[in-house]
Design an enzyme around this catalytic site. Structure first.
Site, PDB file in Angstrom:
ATOM      1  N   GLU A 183      48.236 -71.839  73.194  1.00 18.56           N
ATOM      2  CA  GLU A 183      48.832 -70.565  72.259  1.00 18.56           C
ATOM      3  C   GLU A 183      49.440 -69.988  72.658  1.00 18.56           C
ATOM      4  O   GLU A 183      49.123 -68.984  73.147  1.00 18.56           O
ATOM      5  CB  GLU A 183      48.117 -71.036  70.902  1.00 18.56           C
ATOM      6  CG  GLU A 183      47.952 -71.281  69.248  1.00 18.56           C
ATOM      7  CD  GLU A 183      47.118 -70.587  69.282  1.00 18.56           C
ATOM      8  OE1 GLU A 183      46.007 -71.640  68.975  1.00 18.56           O
ATOM      9  OE2 GLU A 183      47.215 -69.775  68.232  1.00 18.56           O
TER      10      GLU A 183
ATOM     11  N   HIS B 175      49.086 -72.384  63.563  1.00 14.85           N
ATOM     12  CA  HIS B 175      48.066 -71.668  63.335  1.00 14.85           C
ATOM     13  C   HIS B 175      47.400 -70.612  62.110  1.00 14.85           C
ATOM     14  O   HIS B 175      47.727 -69.201  62.366  1.00 14.85           O
ATOM     15  CB  HIS B 175      46.659 -70.710  64.790  1.00 14.85           C
ATOM     16  CG  HIS B 175      46.303 -70.227  64.673  1.00 14.85           C
ATOM     17  ND1 HIS B 175      45.630 -69.808  66.365  1.00 14.85           N
ATOM     18  CD2 HIS B 175      45.112 -69.650  63.679  1.00 14.85           C
ATOM     19  CE1 HIS B 175      44.144 -69.595  65.956  1.00 14.85           C
ATOM     20  NE2 HIS B 175      43.668 -69.693  65.166  1.00 14.85           N
TER      21      HIS B 175
ATOM     22  N   ARG C  46      40.066 -74.313  67.855  1.00 16.29           N
ATOM     23  CA  ARG C  46      40.306 -73.354  69.293  1.00 16.29           C
ATOM     24  C   ARG C  46      40.938 -75.022  69.565  1.00 16.29           C
ATOM     25  O   ARG C  46      40.318 -75.688  70.056  1.00 16.29           O
ATOM     26  CB  ARG C  46      39.606 -72.396  70.179  1.00 16.29           C
ATOM     27  CG  ARG C  46      39.148 -70.851  69.279  1.00 16.29           C
ATOM     28  CD  ARG C  46      40.647 -70.180  69.162  1.00 16.29           C
ATOM     29  NE  ARG C  46      39.768 -69.191  68.957  1.00 16.29           N
ATOM     30  CZ  ARG C  46      39.868 -68.607  67.163  1.00 16.29           C
ATOM     31  NH1 ARG C  46      40.518 -69.450  66.256  1.00 16.29           N
ATOM     32  NH2 ARG C  46      39.618 -67.613  66.607  1.00 16.29           N
TER      33      ARG C  46
END
Ligand code: DGY
Length: 325
Positions: free
Chosen positions: A268, A286, A239
């Site tokens: 993000e 991602h 993450r």
């Protein structure tokens, strides 16, 4: 009246067809439910929510979700959901472990090769029409065989990646909350390094696979980056906030580390502007679990947890529930 199910983004059609056998399904448009406010407007009407890792399932959202019985995250990580609040309001939460292990491990191997062999720069050079002759000193990278790989977070994905890296001749070292059993360590030929700083200072490649929680937020900060060797590569598919992105960008610009391969971002989908201009850096949007097989399997697992909870199946028979009462 039947059950009402909200799916926040388009997902594979077979997953939607299955959910339509359970209740009335509303599918949001791409990007429709990225804010608390957008969810707050509608959440009160639904019995089940199938959401993305980008959906902010906050305490306020759960408080307003008067009918909601389950939140099924279309992801293995669930840091976007306030688990304690879900518990408070008796709402089950499910995630999708296991089904994305292999695609994420494949992806990490690809990111490792792309980062150490400078694929993106070399391809751009060719596309720019600069490939006019073979160069003995062009695009030199780092060979994997004999190098030390330090894996931080040795869960399913970390272990699966270790197997692949082992086949490339890398020495496997890992740091984890708990030490693996001797038999798993032996199969993976992996050595436990209790001290994170030691792992960072000795690895040629550091790969992050740990979940995001309070103790892993900015686990890799400026001080820890300064422990890495000048040629070392940092990979992050865990993450974004596990890494202090500003500090990483600075370390890359200053040549403090050799490079980075990044799939997840601190804020993000925004990427720190200094990271976008940093050298020796492969940046991807991602996509670690983005295979047809895995995304369908993720949807099946999330949808079956929804069906299980709405049909009042015994929670112990729904293996992917992370909060049960
Ligand atoms: C997950 O499931 O947590 C992944 O980040 C999706 O790729």
């Amino acid at each position: 009246m039947g059950f009402r199910i909200l799916v926040t983004e388009p997902i594979p059609a077979s997953n939607i067809h299955f959910l339509q056998t359970v209740g009335e399904v509303t599918v949001g448009e791409q990007g429709q439910f990225l804010t608390e406010e957008s969810l707050l407007e509608v959440i009160g009407h639904y019995d089940a929510l199938l959401c993305m890792l980008s959906t902010p399932v906050t305490s306020r959202v759960l408080e307003a979700a008067h009918q909601l019985k389950i939140v099924a995250n279309f992801a293995v990580g669930y840091n976007n959901i306030d688990i304690q609040a879900a518990h408070r309001y008796n709402i089950y939460v499910a995630n999708t472990p296991d089904v994305l292990t292999e695609s994420c491990a494949d992806f990490t191997m690809g990111l490792l090769l792309a980062s150490t062999r400078r694929f993106n720069k070399a391809e751009q050079y060719l596309r720019d029409g600069l490939f006019t002759q073979w160069e003995p000193l062009g695009f030199l990278g780092m060979e994997l065989s004999g190098k030390k790989l330090g894996i931080i977070g040795m869960g399913r994905i970390g272990q699966s990646f270790a197997k692949r890296a082992q086949a490339f001749g890398m020495g496997i070292y890992y740091h984890n909350r708990t030490k693996l059993t001797p038999s798993i360590e032996q199969t993976l030929q992996a050595s436990y390094v209790e001290d994170l700083d030691t792992l960072l200072s000795r690895s040629d490649v550091v790969s992050l696979h740990c979940p995001l929680h309070e103790s892993t937020h900015h686990l890799i900060d400026a001080q820890r980056l300064s422990l890495m060797q000048e040629h070392s590569i940092l990979l992050n598919i865990s993450r974004g906030p596990v890494v202090d992105e500003q500090a990483l960008a600075q370390a890359l610009h200053q040549g403090q580390i050799g490079g980075a391969g990044i799939d997840v971002y601190e804020f993000e989908p925004n990427v720190h502007p200094d990271l976008l201009t940093a050298p020796n850096c492969t940046l991807l949007p991602h996509i670690a679990s983005a295979t047809h097989e895995t995304r369908t399997a993720i949807g099946e697992l999330a949808a079956s947890a929804i069906a299980g909870v709405l049909y009042k199946k015994n929670p112990s028979e729904i293996p992917n529930l992370i909060s049960a009462f």
